[in-house]
Design an enzyme around this catalytic site. Sequence first.
Site, PDB file in Angstrom:
ATOM      1  N   GLU A 275       0.824  -1.210   0.000  1.00  0.00           N
ATOM      2  CA  GLU A 275       0.000   0.000   0.000  1.00  0.00           C
ATOM      3  C   GLU A 275       0.859   1.260   0.000  1.00  0.00           C
ATOM      4  O   GLU A 275       0.778   2.075   0.922  1.00  0.00           O
ATOM      5  CB  GLU A 275      -0.884   0.035   1.260  1.00  0.00           C
ATOM      6  CG  GLU A 275      -1.761  -1.169   1.480  1.00  0.00           C
ATOM      7  CD  GLU A 275      -2.394  -1.191   2.876  1.00  0.00           C
ATOM      8  OE1 GLU A 275      -1.911  -0.479   3.781  1.00  0.00           O
ATOM      9  OE2 GLU A 275      -3.372  -1.919   3.047  1.00  0.00           O
ATOM     10  N   PRO A 276       1.706   1.448  -0.997  1.00  0.00           N
ATOM     11  CA  PRO A 276       2.519   2.662  -0.992  1.00  0.00           C
ATOM     12  C   PRO A 276       1.678   3.896  -1.341  1.00  0.00           C
ATOM     13  O   PRO A 276       0.815   3.835  -2.211  1.00  0.00           O
ATOM     14  CB  PRO A 276       3.554   2.395  -2.085  1.00  0.00           C
ATOM     15  CG  PRO A 276       2.881   1.433  -3.024  1.00  0.00           C
ATOM     16  CD  PRO A 276       1.924   0.619  -2.190  1.00  0.00           C
ATOM     17  N   GLY A 277       1.928   4.976  -0.642  1.00  0.00           N
ATOM     18  CA  GLY A 277       1.268   6.244  -0.951  1.00  0.00           C
ATOM     19  C   GLY A 277       2.314   7.279  -1.300  1.00  0.00           C
ATOM     20  O   GLY A 277       2.467   7.713  -2.442  1.00  0.00           O
ATOM     21  N   CYS A 346      -1.886  33.829  10.055  1.00  0.00           N
ATOM     22  CA  CYS A 346      -1.598  34.443  11.350  1.00  0.00           C
ATOM     23  C   CYS A 346      -1.229  33.409  12.402  1.00  0.00           C
ATOM     24  O   CYS A 346      -1.948  33.200  13.384  1.00  0.00           O
ATOM     25  CB  CYS A 346      -2.802  35.245  11.805  1.00  0.00           C
ATOM     26  SG  CYS A 346      -3.322  36.390  10.523  1.00  0.00           S
ATOM     27  N   GLU A 347      -0.154  32.707  12.181  1.00  0.00           N
ATOM     28  CA  GLU A 347       0.379  31.727  13.134  1.00  0.00           C
ATOM     29  C   GLU A 347       1.888  31.712  12.924  1.00  0.00           C
ATOM     30  O   GLU A 347       2.347  31.644  11.777  1.00  0.00           O
ATOM     31  CB  GLU A 347      -0.094  30.298  12.803  1.00  0.00           C
ATOM     32  CG  GLU A 347      -1.560  30.120  12.726  1.00  0.00           C
ATOM     33  CD  GLU A 347      -2.091  29.186  13.803  1.00  0.00           C
ATOM     34  OE1 GLU A 347      -1.280  28.683  14.617  1.00  0.00           O
ATOM     35  OE2 GLU A 347      -3.302  28.992  13.807  1.00  0.00           O
ATOM     36  N   TYR A 375       0.500  13.974   0.719  1.00  0.00           N
ATOM     37  CA  TYR A 375       0.126  14.644   1.971  1.00  0.00           C
ATOM     38  C   TYR A 375       0.258  16.170   1.816  1.00  0.00           C
ATOM     39  O   TYR A 375       0.614  16.879   2.748  1.00  0.00           O
ATOM     40  CB  TYR A 375       0.938  14.097   3.158  1.00  0.00           C
ATOM     41  CG  TYR A 375       0.838  12.581   3.218  1.00  0.00           C
ATOM     42  CD1 TYR A 375      -0.356  11.977   3.605  1.00  0.00           C
ATOM     43  CD2 TYR A 375       1.892  11.763   2.827  1.00  0.00           C
ATOM     44  CE1 TYR A 375      -0.484  10.596   3.611  1.00  0.00           C
ATOM     45  CE2 TYR A 375       1.767  10.372   2.831  1.00  0.00           C
ATOM     46  CZ  TYR A 375       0.576   9.804   3.235  1.00  0.00           C
ATOM     47  OH  TYR A 375       0.448   8.434   3.229  1.00  0.00           O
TER      48      TYR A 375
HETATM   49  C1  PLP Z   1      -0.867   5.951   5.379  1.00  0.00           C
HETATM   50  C2  PLP Z   1      -0.985   4.513   5.111  1.00  0.00           C
HETATM   51  C3  PLP Z   1      -0.324   3.946   4.017  1.00  0.00           C
HETATM   52  C4  PLP Z   1       0.597   4.723   3.121  1.00  0.00           C
HETATM   53  O1  PLP Z   1       1.751   5.141   3.741  1.00  0.00           O
HETATM   54  P1  PLP Z   1       2.898   5.852   2.859  1.00  0.00           P
HETATM   55  O2  PLP Z   1       3.915   6.219   3.836  1.00  0.00           O
HETATM   56  O3  PLP Z   1       2.261   7.028   2.213  1.00  0.00           O
HETATM   57  O4  PLP Z   1       3.366   4.860   1.864  1.00  0.00           O
HETATM   58  C5  PLP Z   1      -0.535   2.607   3.771  1.00  0.00           C
HETATM   59  N1  PLP Z   1      -1.340   1.852   4.555  1.00  0.00           N
HETATM   60  C6  PLP Z   1      -1.989   2.368   5.614  1.00  0.00           C
HETATM   61  C7  PLP Z   1      -2.861   1.493   6.433  1.00  0.00           C
HETATM   62  C8  PLP Z   1      -1.833   3.708   5.923  1.00  0.00           C
HETATM   63  O5  PLP Z   1      -2.467   4.215   6.987  1.00  0.00           O
END
Ligand code: PLP
Length: 421
Positions: A275-277, A346-347, A375
């Site tokens: 699950e790479p994001g 304003c922070e 993100y």
């Molecule tokens: C955030 C998250 C990801 C992705 O993480 P990255 O650091 O963006 O790769 C994968 N799985 C779960 C369950 C997450 O909460």
Amino acid sequence: MDHFLYHNGALYAEDVPVAEIAAQVGTPFYCYSTATLLRHYRLFDEALAGMNHVVCYAMKAASNQAILKTLAEAGAGMDVVSGGEYARAIAAGVPGDRIVFSGVGKTRDEMRAALEGGIRQFNLESEPEMEVLNEVALSLGVQAPVTVRVNPDVDAKTHAKIATGKSENKFGIPIARAREVYARAAQLPGLRVVGIDVHIGSQLTDLEPFRLAYRKVAELTRALREDGHDIHRLDLGGGLGIPYTRSNEAPPLPIEYGAMIREELGDLGCEIEIEPGRLIAGNAGIMVSKVVYVKSGEGRDFLILDGAMNDLVRPAMYEAHHDIIPIIEPEAAAEQRPYDIVGPVCETGDTFAKQRMMPPVAAGDLVAFRSAGAYGAVMSSEYNTRPLIPEVLVKGDQFAVIRSRPTFDEIINRDTIPSWL
Ligand SMILES: *Cc1c(COP(=O)(O)O)cnc(C)c1O
């Protein structure tokens, strides 16, 4: 590697000058590169070649419909963490059987929507959630495919706010209790156990924590199989880090990550999900902003930008570093000076960088925040009634606005006045 490079003294997104996009959409804005998104997706896909696998993009990193569609057409599944993300994935044309549902607080409504619309699996994070999903599935007359997210109690050695695999974190169930929890799952007629899930954190720059966690998952796979469970799928989460500075960081490559997975888990005969994001979207996006003022303070100079913490919160929230570069390439010999680079909110927290060395910059100049694709836009808000900034997608020499900037009227008209006013 990404596709935001200088050509003939100007920053390009693939084959489009960034200045041309700015002239059309105004600043600030996010800009993504199709080629970079696809390249990163394929690196993961290729890293797992030879193993039965699915790359489920963690869409919380960047969830614009155009980004999802780009990745889905290349074959990506999706990892969603809310009913909204599930709806977005379906709207982008992702088949339900390529969507996994993660997250610690799934509600009955979210479970129902996913069971009705189709789902690859739910990654369960607690026993109460397991009981509720069982009830929801039975009420619909279906069986929900599930894994249990185990918390392996390893230190991901990343920023505290994005570490998720230590026993003190809210995620998953302690791995020591897994057999007990799986035994309960097997008793629930609305659930069908398909595998194990683990995700230990984000922006990991070392393979060792992954390896430790996956080793524990391999051990657990054997134990659960002995207990009679049909464990045939391992969801290994996301978390591989990216270089935020071009100089000194070299996180492991997807190919090395894939080789380690093969080493630790390859002999189990399981289907592998990852699950790479961040690694898919991070370096595929920049945020472009304009210098509004150069202000001389006592002992320090400030670059005041039109972009702010509400547009890109990572520096304020995680002390994150983004390289900030002018979109006109500076002369190699240009003298650098330190600036505090800040937004107009304003922070005091609305500070992108302190004492950052920059070539000469003047009011009106444009700068790009590199590695802002993950993100970034998804965490933005309208704090200070600053409209959400546009998102632009580039492909070769074409670009398109994939989310437009709302007008002040659109923002204001989302409020409603009660009848007594
Ligand atoms: C955030 C998250 C990801 C992705 O993480 P990255 O650091 O963006 O790769 C994968 N799985 C779960 C369950 C997450 O909460």
